[in-house]
Scaffold this motif. Structure first.
Motif, PDB file in Angstrom:
ATOM      1  N   UNK A  46       0.831  -1.202   0.000  1.00 45.94           N
ATOM      2  CA  UNK A  46       0.000   0.000   0.000  1.00 45.94           C
ATOM      3  C   UNK A  46       0.864   1.250   0.000  1.00 45.94           C
ATOM      4  N   UNK A  47       0.397   2.273  -0.719  1.00 48.01           N
ATOM      5  CA  UNK A  47       1.069   3.570  -0.768  1.00 48.01           C
ATOM      6  C   UNK A  47       0.051   4.690  -0.749  1.00 48.01           C
ATOM      7  N   UNK A  48       0.536   5.929  -0.903  1.00 45.94           N
ATOM      8  CA  UNK A  48      -0.316   7.115  -0.851  1.00 45.94           C
ATOM      9  C   UNK A  48       0.108   8.071  -1.948  1.00 45.94           C
ATOM     10  N   UNK A  49      -0.836   8.418  -2.828  1.00 45.80           N
ATOM     11  CA  UNK A  49      -0.532   9.340  -3.923  1.00 45.80           C
ATOM     12  C   UNK A  49      -1.813  10.039  -4.362  1.00 45.80           C
ATOM     13  N   UNK A  50      -1.698  11.328  -4.611  1.00 41.60           N
ATOM     14  CA  UNK A  50      -2.856  12.126  -5.055  1.00 41.60           C
ATOM     15  C   UNK A  50      -4.047  11.958  -4.111  1.00 41.60           C
ATOM     16  N   UNK A  51      -3.733  11.902  -2.810  1.00 41.96           N
ATOM     17  CA  UNK A  51      -4.742  11.774  -1.753  1.00 41.96           C
ATOM     18  C   UNK A  51      -5.589  10.515  -1.907  1.00 41.96           C
ATOM     19  N   UNK A  52      -4.947   9.461  -2.413  1.00 44.65           N
ATOM     20  CA  UNK A  52      -5.611   8.176  -2.569  1.00 44.65           C
ATOM     21  C   UNK A  52      -4.738   7.063  -1.984  1.00 44.65           C
ATOM     22  N   UNK A  53      -5.395   6.069  -1.373  1.00 43.42           N
ATOM     23  CA  UNK A  53      -4.691   4.845  -0.993  1.00 43.42           C
ATOM     24  C   UNK A  53      -4.432   4.060  -2.266  1.00 43.42           C
ATOM     25  N   UNK A  54      -3.202   3.637  -2.467  1.00 42.54           N
ATOM     26  CA  UNK A  54      -2.839   2.885  -3.668  1.00 42.54           C
ATOM     27  C   UNK A  54      -2.430   1.460  -3.302  1.00 42.54           C
ATOM     28  N   UNK A  55      -2.896   0.503  -4.092  1.00 40.54           N
ATOM     29  CA  UNK A  55      -2.569  -0.912  -3.932  1.00 40.54           C
ATOM     30  C   UNK A  55      -1.848  -1.378  -5.185  1.00 40.54           C
ATOM     31  N   UNK A  56      -0.731  -2.082  -4.997  1.00 39.04           N
ATOM     32  CA  UNK A  56       0.047  -2.556  -6.138  1.00 39.04           C
ATOM     33  C   UNK A  56      -0.448  -3.931  -6.585  1.00 39.04           C
TER      34      UNK A  56
END
Length: 260
Positions: A46-56
């Protein structure tokens, strides 16, 4: 040495022989009687970008589940720890070098027939990737493509995955990766009120506003519903105040914090 039967032989080597003798016997006599599952690792990154939680997610290049979205992972090598396998597989599949401090073991899943190839037990992990915008992902090995998808949870606890081609159906993920992602979300939500480790995705420091935004994605709440003053009162005990931003992105400097 001769024995009347296998039971007598087994009792001798287990209870009377030296450990060296026992292990030599065990390797050739007892070990072959046990089933031998394969072991894999899977990783919820999990990461954080453009105020969104991101899943790889990767898109599998080969069977089984060719073309399906899946979590990065693979088989554990001989004499390899599962944490070492997680780091190696992610490096091989998506070209990211993970820091072991950002990885935690999530769950061991041994459901029969979870893998159509053979009996496979997987050890799922959860990784908080800070500063993901600075990380370059490249698909290789078993991955045909690799993609950061947006993850959000509504008030009812339902998970929505939004990729570059639209919504991704969790039921269509490879293997039992839907279950693993749900387990990761449950752990994160359950920890928000006593150990919000998910905030590691923001980096070593963060503002309360960014922390509230992360919480909101897992609670299905708007920032207005997640009141700032109440948030500071209930969650502030987990944070250490470090002062003000030295280089604010806009407006007045905000206070910055880190996890205790």
């Amino acid at each position: 040495m001769k024995f009347k039967n296998i039971q007598e032989e087994k009792k001798y080597y287990e209870q009377e022989a030296s450990q060296e003798e026992f292990l030599k016997w065990y390797k050739h006599q007892d070990l072959p009687t046990y089933e031998k599952p394969s072991v894999t690792v899977d990783n919820v990154i999990l990461g954080w970008q453009d105020e969104q939680i991101k899943l790889l997610l990767i898109q599998r290049k080969a069977n089984p589940f060719k073309g399906k979205y899946a979590l990065p992972g693979g088989f554990v090598d001989k004499n390899e720890d599962t944490l070492e396998a997680v780091i190696r597989e992610v490096k091989e599949e998506v070209s990211i070098q993970l820091d072991s401090d950002c990885i935690e073991q999530l769950k061991t899943i041994a459901t029969p027939n979870r893998d159509p190839r053979t009996w496979v037990i997987t050890v799922a992990h959860l990784t908080y990737l800070p500063c993901m915008s600075q990380v370059q992902i490249v698909a290789s090995d078993d991955a045909k493509e690799v993609e950061w998808v947006s993850l959000a949870v509504n008030k009812a606890g339902q998970i929505k995955l939004d990729g570059k081609h639209g919504l991704i159906d969790l039921n269509q993920l490879a293997f039992d990766h839907e279950e693993i992602i749900k387990e990761a979300v449950i752990r994160i939500k359950n920890r928000l009120n006593y150990a919000p480790t998910i905030l590691k995705i923001l980096g070593s420091t963060f503002t309360l506003t960014d922390a509230r935004k992360v919480y909101s994605k897992f609670l299905g709440l708007s920032l207005e519903e997640l009141d700032n003053s109440n948030f500071r009162k209930t969650q502030g005990k987990f944070f250490e105040e470090l002062g003000f931003e030295t280089k604010p992105t806009k407006g007045r400097p905000k206070k910055i914090y880190r996890l205790k």
